[in-house]
Scaffold this motif. Structure first.
Motif, short mmCIF file in Angstrom:
data_model
loop_
_atom_site.label_atom_id
_atom_site.label_comp_id
_atom_site.label_asym_id
_atom_site.label_seq_id
_atom_site.Cartn_x
_atom_site.Cartn_y
_atom_site.Cartn_z
N GLU A 111 0.81 -1.21 0.00
CA GLU A 111 0.00 0.00 0.00
C GLU A 111 0.84 1.27 0.00
O GLU A 111 0.31 2.36 -0.14
N ASP A 112 2.15 1.14 0.20
CA ASP A 112 3.02 2.31 0.11
C ASP A 112 3.70 2.42 -1.25
O ASP A 112 4.63 3.21 -1.43
N ALA A 113 3.25 1.66 -2.23
CA ALA A 113 3.83 1.70 -3.57
C ALA A 113 2.79 2.21 -4.56
O ALA A 113 1.58 2.06 -4.37
N GLY A 114 3.28 2.82 -5.63
CA GLY A 114 2.40 3.35 -6.66
C GLY A 114 2.12 4.82 -6.45
O GLY A 114 2.33 5.37 -5.37
N ARG A 115 1.65 5.47 -7.49
CA ARG A 115 1.40 6.91 -7.46
C ARG A 115 -0.06 7.17 -7.14
O ARG A 115 -0.95 6.92 -7.96
N ASN A 116 -0.32 7.66 -5.92
CA ASN A 116 -1.68 7.93 -5.45
C ASN A 116 -2.57 6.69 -5.61
O ASN A 116 -3.77 6.79 -5.89
N ALA A 117 -1.95 5.51 -5.38
CA ALA A 117 -2.64 4.26 -5.69
C ALA A 117 -3.51 3.74 -4.55
O ALA A 117 -4.40 2.91 -4.78
N HIS A 118 -3.26 4.20 -3.31
CA HIS A 118 -3.97 3.61 -2.17
C HIS A 118 -4.48 4.70 -1.23
O HIS A 118 -3.87 4.98 -0.20
N SER A 160 2.35 5.90 -0.60
CA SER A 160 1.88 6.01 -1.99
C SER A 160 1.08 7.30 -2.21
O SER A 160 0.95 7.76 -3.35
N TYR A 186 5.70 14.01 -7.50
CA TYR A 186 5.86 12.61 -7.09
C TYR A 186 7.33 12.32 -6.81
O TYR A 186 8.20 12.57 -7.64
N LEU A 194 8.52 9.22 -5.04
CA LEU A 194 8.87 7.86 -4.65
C LEU A 194 9.89 7.22 -5.59
O LEU A 194 10.51 6.21 -5.23
#
Length: 889
Positions: A216-223, A281, A291, A293
């Motif tokens: 849940e801490d990966a991806g761009r505004n994913a979670h 994320s 962004y 990350l």
């Protein structure tokens, strides 16, 4: 073994059957005595002679009782109980003395316990509900020329986590402020951007729902999920048991609530209580600058590690340094010259622990001084009372009491006083455990969170302070008891003063100690006050009096970038048209605020850095007229204009330190600097100013046009002659004219912003001033007590002087000279101590020498005035001495 156990049980039982055993003992001794008397009567002796002979042959009855008591029980426990009872009777007999002594000790021990609770709750165990805090270390970056630690990038953090073996967990927590929308209301609150393993790593389990799951801490505004605090759940959501799965708008982005943190958990940031947590994320939603990350050069991570059991910090640092060295080799464009360091919690570089560390270190020394002064004061009271008890002590020695027995009695009485003082002190500490937050102003309507922690460690330290106080209190009268001359005291008909010269020396020494310690604290308070004034009066490089700072956060209102830019342009035009407004401009960051400026690796055209150096600089995104509004002089070149937008060539304004460091005397106008792979042309050179702290040294810094690096959350700066209240009303009117749903943040002057940035220094001044004033009061009371007792003991001398022709003025000068002599001795000793102790204030002093004559002179004047006030009443009593009456007594 069985015999030992039987004896142990019998002696233990005797402690609870003492009255019955005493009655049996009296009956048995009376029976034996009557039998002896009867035998003597049978021999023809008279009744009186028969009893006298029986008593002589029987021996001392009381001595026999004591021998029997020693055999049946534990003499030490029994005598201790007797001493406690006797001590309580003495306290009840002298309520004035008892209350004064206990009050002095309560203040001394309470000040120590309060500071212990702050140290425990802010430095050593700052995170309630977090497990194994003794194995937590802060993780941050280092670079050449940077004194404090810096954040690290997310890719570096992941590489460190993957490559390290001596740690149980790595986790991220980054504080950020945001608006919390609830129905038709919105308020500013604090939250944290965290890694997905955050709650598992710190051993905190939500009471409802769950924490974050891997990924849940990966991806761009994913979670867009959030865990809310117990306080937020209870206060704003009324403890809704069905809260899981409901949504909450954070920074105008809908987040699903997946968990509720337990009661008493406030996050892992010293200074602010977190109200919610979101996974990394969602970083772009809450952090300016885009962004990050996947950007190794974007340093924003505030991280912690937990050591495996048995691993030392030194071993962990060696492994971390080795990984950092490899990252420096693998990624030279972003990591050259940068390292990774571990800090203990009390030195954490990215929260208020490191900021408050110098203040709390100073407070520890100050409260020890206050405790010593309180003990000296009570010691003087006990010493005077011991003189009044000289008859009792002499009689007890005469009938066979050992000196060790008397010492035990005196130490027991001291223990009782310090125990009462410790109880009162812990109550004071309990009331004051949250006092620090009162000294810090709220920011943006959000109050700080700096609770003290009274746990078993604080209780143990307070018990240690109590024992030290007992030793100090019992030592003074014990010394006098050792000097009792039994034969001389009896010859003097029990009316002489025991050890007259010795007692005067001890009393005077205690007063000298009190005066010297009070003088040291007054010097420290003076130095800190001067330092604070110089900090606040030093120019930060921009105007502070006539410039206001506010903001209109457009993100929660759903503004996209084009609409936000249009709104800012319209608002700026309206503000500039207001009467009394000279200039107005937007800027992403406010100087000297808690937030951090963006930092990036740079490359300067024509500058070849050394192999170990990776040039980096912080920057701010600012709008047209920013320098004119802030009062930052331009040494050369021009300001940004509205033409410097996303369609124009990229430009930058550098500060003079950056110009000197990278262009080395050459005019940088027209030169190029590369930022994040893009070349910018230098169009201006601005004078250096302060960015994060008034105490910081000059460093490279540059500015870029806000229109080329747009931020919807920029602050608004206004140069005006109007008051903040007047301007707030006008601004609110203009904002509502453009959009009735928008609201202003607080409107403050930049001087108030400077004052907020110096809060740690102000806290230190306040605390040292309060404790210094308390110490001065205690010292004055001690001096008054000594001089008052000296006058009462010298009535015959004073009467004789008056009979021989001395006038009232002579007696006044005599008493004042004695008091001032003690004060002078104490101040001379205090000056010596202060010269060494003042160096410990180095981290809190700004452009003030530890030997500053003004601070020492002020302390000298205040101490002299307090001494004169303390000696005045005894001197007045001496002037009113009746010589005839004094000589008859």
């Amino acid at each position: 073994m069985r015999e030992f156990f039987t004896t142990f049980v019998r002696r233990l039982a005797a402690l609870f059957r003492r009255r019955r055993l005493e009655d049996d003992l009296d009956e048995e001794l009376r029976s034996h005595l009557e039998m002896a008397v009867a035998r003597n009567l049978g021999k023809g002796l008279s009744a009186l002679d028969a009893r006298r002979e029986a008593l002589r042959s029987f021996g001392g009855v009381e001595q026999t009782k004591e021998t029997y008591r020693d055999q049946r029980g534990w003499p030490m426990i029994e005598t201790t109980i007797a001493d406690l009872r006797f001590g309580l009777r003495l306290l009840r007999r002298s309520p004035g003395f008892s209350l004064l002594a206990i009050l002095c000790l309560t203040l001394g021990i309470g000040a120590n316990a309060a500071v212990f609770s702050w140290v425990e709750g802010i430095l050593f165990r700052p995170y309630p509900a977090v497990t194994h805090q003794e194995r937590l270390l802060a993780l941050g970056g280092t670079a050449l020329g940077e004194a404090r630690g810096t954040p690290i990038s997310w890719p570096d953090f992941l590489d460190l986590e993957r490559s390290s073996t001596l740690f149980d967990a790595f986790f991220v927590t980054k504080i950020m402020g945001t608006t919390l929308s609830i129905g038709d209301r919105a308020e500013v609150t604090t939250g944290s951007i965290v890694s997905a393993n955050y709650f598992d790593a710190i051993g905190v389990h939500p009471i409802l729902g769950r924490g974050f799951v891997p990924g849940e801490d990966a991806g761009r505004n994913a979670h867009p999920v959030t865990v809310i605090s117990y306080q937020l759940w209870k206060g704003r959501f009324k403890g809704d048991p069905q809260i899981i799965g409901k949504t909450q708008r954070l920074n105008n982005v809908v987040h699903t609530i997946v968990g509720v943190a337990p009661e008493g958990f406030y996050g892992t940031f010293v200074g602010w209580a977190m109200q919610f947590w979101v996974p990394a994320s969602m970083e772009e939603t809450f952090e300016a600058g885009g962004y990050k990350l996947e950007d190794r050069g974007a340093r924003w991570i505030e991280a912690y590690v937990r050591l495996k059991p048995g691993v030392t910090p030194e071993q962990a640092q060696q492994e971390i340094s080795a990984v950092a060295k490899r990252l420096e080799s693998d990624f030279p464009d972003t990591n050259r010259g940068r390292g990774i360091k571990l800090w203990p919690l009390w030195q954490t570089p990215f929260n208020n622990a490191g900021t408050l560390l110098p203040t709390l270190e100073t407070m520890l020394a100050v409260v020890v001084f206050v405790l010593l002064i309180a003990c000296a004061n009570v010691g003087n009271l006990l010493l005077v009372r011991s003189f009044a008890r000289r008859h009792e002590m002499t009689v007890r020695l005469a009938i066979g009491a050992g000196r060790g027995r008397l010492l035990k009695q005196l130490f027991t009485e001291g223990l009782m006083l310090s125990a009462f003082g410790a109880v009162g002190g812990l109550l004071v500490a309990h009331w004051c455990r949250h006092a620090l937050v009162v000294l810090f102003p709220a920011r943006g309507g959000v109050a700080m969170h700096l609770p003290g922690e009274i746990d078993w460690r604080v209780l143990a330290l307070s018990a240690g302070v109590c024992l030290v106080a007992t030793l100090l209190l019992g030592l003074v009268p014990a010394i006098q008891t050792r000097k009792i001359d039994l034969a001389g005291a009896l010859k003097s008909d029990l009316a002489g003063v025991v050890g007259g010269g010795g007692r005067a020396w001890v009393r005077s020494s205690l007063v000298v100690v009190q005066v010297s310690l009070s003088f040291v604290l007054l010097v420290g308070a003076g130095l800190l006050l001067e330092s604070l004034e110089k900090i606040r009066n030093t120019s930060p490089g921009f105007s502070t009096r006539n410039v206001l700072d506010t903001a209109v956060n457009l993100v929660p209102a759903g503004y996209d970038a084009p609409r936000a830019q249009s709104f800012q342009d319209q608002l700026l035009d309206r503000v500039k048209a207001l009467p009394g407004v000279e200039f107005a401009a937007f800027g992403r960051m406010t100087p000297l605020s808690y937030g951090s400026f963006s930092s990036t690796a740079i490359a300067v055209d024509g500058y070849q850095p050394p192999p170990e150096e990776q040039p980096t600089a912080e920057y701010n995104e600012v709008g047209p007229d920013y320098f004119a509004t802030m009062g930052i002089p331009l040494l050369s070149g021009r300001e940004f204009t509205r033409a410097d937008d996303e369609k124009a060539a990229l430009v930058a304004v550098v500060n003079q330190t950056m110009a000197a460091q990278y262009w080395r005397g050459k005019d940088p106008l027209g030169e190029r600097v590369q930022v994040k792979g893009r070349w910018m042309q230098v169009v201006g050179v601005a004078k250096d100013s302060k960015y994060q702290s008034v105490r910081e040294t000059p460093r490279p810094f540059f500015y870029v046009p806000l229109r080329q690096n747009f931020s919807r959350g920029a602050g608004l700066f206004i140069r005006t002659t109007l008051s903040p209240e007047t301007m707030k009303t006008a601004l609110a009117r203009e904002v509502h004219a453009l959009d009735g749903n928008l609201a202003l943040y607080e409107v403050i002057t930049l001087q108030e912003q400077v004052d907020r940035s110096t809060s740690p220094q102000r806290v230190a001044v306040t605390l040292v001033g309060v404790l210094g004033g308390l110490a001065l009061l205690l010292a004055a009371i001690g001096l008054y007590g000594v001089m008052s007792y000296a006058v009462s003991e010298s009535k015959r001398e004073l009467g004789l002087r008056m009979a021989l022709g001395a006038g009232a003025g002579n007696l006044l000068r005599l008493v004042l000279s004695r008091g001032l002599a003690l004060t002078t001795g104490g101040m001379l000793l205090g000056m010596t101590v202060a010269l060494g102790w003042a160096r410990l204030l180095g981290n809190l002093l700004y452009k003030v020498s530890p030997r500053d004559p003004l601070a020492f002179g002020s302390a000298l004047l205040i101490m002299t005035m307090a001494a004169l006030a303390a000696c005045l009443l005894p001197a007045w009593r001496a002037m009113r001495t009746d010589p005839a009456r004094a000589l008859r007594e």
